[in-house]
Write an enzyme that holds these catalytic residues in place. Sequence first.
Site, PDB file in Angstrom:
ATOM      1  N   SER A 139       7.429   9.081  13.324  1.00 21.44           N
ATOM      2  CA  SER A 139       6.285   9.119  12.434  1.00 21.44           C
ATOM      3  C   SER A 139       4.941   9.051  13.161  1.00 21.44           C
ATOM      4  O   SER A 139       3.925   9.430  12.595  1.00 21.44           O
ATOM      5  CB  SER A 139       6.373   7.964  11.442  1.00 21.44           C
ATOM      6  OG  SER A 139       6.246   6.723  12.113  1.00 21.44           O
ATOM      7  N   LYS A 146      -2.838   4.831  15.410  1.00 16.44           N
ATOM      8  CA  LYS A 146      -2.000   5.239  14.278  1.00 16.44           C
ATOM      9  C   LYS A 146      -2.520   4.577  13.005  1.00 16.44           C
ATOM     10  O   LYS A 146      -2.858   3.384  13.011  1.00 16.44           O
ATOM     11  CB  LYS A 146      -0.547   4.829  14.546  1.00 16.44           C
ATOM     12  CG  LYS A 146       0.449   5.378  13.519  1.00 16.44           C
ATOM     13  CD  LYS A 146       1.883   4.961  13.833  1.00 16.44           C
ATOM     14  CE  LYS A 146       2.875   5.583  12.868  1.00 16.44           C
ATOM     15  NZ  LYS A 146       4.261   5.158  13.149  1.00 16.44           N
ATOM     16  N   SER A 166      10.053   6.069  16.054  1.00 15.44           N
ATOM     17  CA  SER A 166       8.769   6.668  15.708  1.00 15.44           C
ATOM     18  C   SER A 166       7.715   6.669  16.816  1.00 15.44           C
ATOM     19  O   SER A 166       6.685   7.315  16.669  1.00 15.44           O
ATOM     20  CB  SER A 166       8.187   5.986  14.471  1.00 15.44           C
ATOM     21  OG  SER A 166       8.797   6.491  13.317  1.00 15.44           O
TER      22      SER A 166
END
Lengths: 476, 486
Positions: free
Chosen positions: B153, B78, B177
């Site tokens: 996210s 990420k 997330s």
Amino acid sequence: MEYEAVIGLEVHAQLLTESKIFCGCSTKFGAPPNTHVCPVCLGMPGVLPVLNQKVVEFTIRAGLATNCAIQPKSVWARKNYFYPDLSKNYQISQYELPICLDGWLDIEVEGENRRIGITRIHMEEDAGKLVHDPSQPVSYVDYNRTGVPLMEIVSEPDLRSPEEAGAYLRTLRDVLIYLEICDGNMEEGSFRCDANISLRPVGQAEFGIRAELKNMNSFRGVTKALEYEIRRQRAILDEGGKVVQETRLWDADQGKSFGMRGKEEAHDYRYLPDPDLPPLVVDEAWVERVRSELPELPGAKRARFMEAYGLNDYDAGVLTAGRPLADYYEAVVAAGAPPKAAANWMMTDLLGALKAEGREIGQAAVKPQGLAELIALIDSGAISNKMAKEVFAEMMATGKGAAKVVEEKGLTQVSDEGELEGLLKEIFAANPEEVEAFKGGKKKLMGFFVGQVMQKTKGQANPKLVNQLVNKLLGE
Amino acid sequence: MEPHELTLAQALELLAKKEVSSVELTQALLARMEATEPSVNAYLTTTPELALEQAQAADQARAKGEAGPLCGVPAGLKDVLCTQGVRTTCGSKILENFVPPFDAFLVARLKQAGMVLLGKHNMDEFAMGSSTENSGFGPSHNPWDLDAIPGGSSGGTAASVAAGTSLFSVGTDTGGSIRQPASHCGVVGMKPTYGRVSRFGLVAFASSLDQAGPITRTVADAAAVLQVIAGHDPADSTSAPQPVPDYSAALGRGVKGLKLGVPAEFFVEGLDQEVEQSVKAAMAVLEQQGAELVPISLPHTDYALAAYYIIAPAEASSNLARYDGVKYGMSVRREEAGLLDMYLDSRSQGFGDEVIRRIMLGTYALSAGYYDAYYGKAGQVRTLIRRDFDQAFEQVDAIVGPVTPSPAFGLGQKVDDPLQMYLSDVFTLSTNLAGLPGMSVPCGFSAKGLPIGLQIIAPHFAEETILAVGAAYQEATDHHHKRPPL
């Protein structure tokens, strides 16, 4: 109307740690811009603060020395505001729960003791520095100072005059220097002071409206700014006006302060507990360990110097004005010098010479052992006081020992009775009238005979011995 | 089986047997990326040259018998995790060109373990969002339905693992997330206990809630990744000092005798029927394996969303203040413009709408006169929520329920309705507020073929319980063996 000033001071003291408060960068002053920086103090994305334990230890020292209650739990808070010298655009500080609360400091003003309350002491990080380009409208940022540890010491509004404010600042500064946690240098900004001041009619209990004074960077500046502010507020009040609560900047060159525009000071810092740092827990054992390691503080040392060495208040005050000076004095005495003589030599000759050289006591070429040796030579009669001054000057200039200087300069005092008797007999023979007058009771002529001997020995005769010999030869 | 269909464990086994080299595996995944990225858009940055270099080094290390626990396995991360020398954008224009001079703690751990870095995954800007539609660089697509959101996210991360362009990965979870996108993409996503994985180098959104954790195809893989990234880090003062157990040992424990709490507040109106059915079916599977289902209540669940949307934006408003155009990242400098103009221009052009919205929310909540009513009150609610869980865990070993109220919704469907968007995290937020570990495990599909996840929540530092429950479930089911039709 008679007014009384009500003054409270906020002191920011830079702590003498090797590294910054939340990262490992050096705190050294004067390095090229942005060389003492790392991702943490630059506030890069993803970095986190790690508390320097030394900062806590130093602040506990300050808290104990100012009789504060050390809080078992205190909380780090973020003070949010935008400024380019603040890398994260928030300052990590302490807000609602600081580490030290409710202390006091005794000060002396015109021979009288006053106890000044200390509201709180907290720790925080310093910001960087903007450098403005003089030739174009551009500013640069130097983050070297970012994250240098500071301690903010807030006094109660207990001070009643600029003199008291000055005495408080000096006393506090001495304490911090004694604790070896701050160098107390106001010019370099490692000891900074803001002041809150208001006036009220004498006898009135409630406070008037206060102004906050900033930007004073010397003790004189603080006193001057307060004096100016008292005059300014008195003039307003005398005309029936109202003092505006505001922040004013002191301009030392103009000897005036100027109000900051309302917009600039209308800050809402949006404090919040810093989620990156757990609450600071200080256990009793830690406090006790720091307490047991506290050095003797200036007030206690001064009292002990009077008691143990028989010094008067003034001398004890001078000699305990700094820890290195006091340590030096005690070393001279420990090396065998009589306390009073040691005090005299240090206060007049040593401090005078250092002042002329612009040096600190630690840099003196004459070490305590050397000064003690010099004093011993005087006491034994080997050299006169006058000679000793010359020897001392030479010692300061060359760093040589007292005995060596005396020997090199051939300064040894003539203490040979036979030699001095011989000289005296010649002098008596050449001055029969004076001899008769002396015998007839005109004892003032002693000076004349001693002077004659000094002339013949180029000042190297032991005056005490000459005295004794004159009395002996001219029959007591 | 194609290389991109492998689990982490399978890849490690093939590598160990020398049936495939890391270079071959890496090349295969790079080829997979070429095939799927145009439609999935899981990556913001790809690092093929670096990856092949690392793969070569991994093969050499393995040949010398120095293989770390993840040696030679390719994966992306990420883009909220700082990677030294590889740009880290956080999905934001304001950091479009930011290249960190350091690795995040967990990135360093992964490198040490031999991971091969393929690139950085797309995400909602600064991890604020539930669909990746808040990315400054365009959304990712759900590999199971390219018109659906992958969640957020960590949407790019979950999509990448599902699409087979990462054989494992690490995302971050501030309010769901990791778990929500894992649920939407049919993969395993685990948020460890707050403090279990160092936050150093994880670009902060809300510091008291952020936590990094694995996104993988199986529960066993999640245990293997957690093993590498968990542990105390002196550079993170909120990092937990507790020793790290052997997580793989928990995988075979089974659920016999475990009490699993079923919170009434998670099965309420608004919960999609298909989700409810799948989750209840999964709970039945666990019951069959010997777990006892116990009805429980988490009475303050309703207030979690409100408290979260005070606390997270408040911290974010402070955390994101550093992006000011002075030191790094986007700096908009107009002629004749002053300092304030630079701040305003850089921040209004660098940040997207959702980030600006949350900065404003947080700034307001912390303002003089409002602090007690908002931030102060939210903190009290947080305490009550924590207490709810504490009381529940006096009765049960873990809690099970849905991850999200519905399967993945369509791209663009909620983008203009932030409140609806916020509601997709309604079952995950409270674990962040309480600092608890939680996991999403694939437990079925909707009629349209979209994945559904089962959430497992455990007490602080009881990751092993979660792994035991998840592994037992995967032992009995095969949802995790399905691959999207890409």
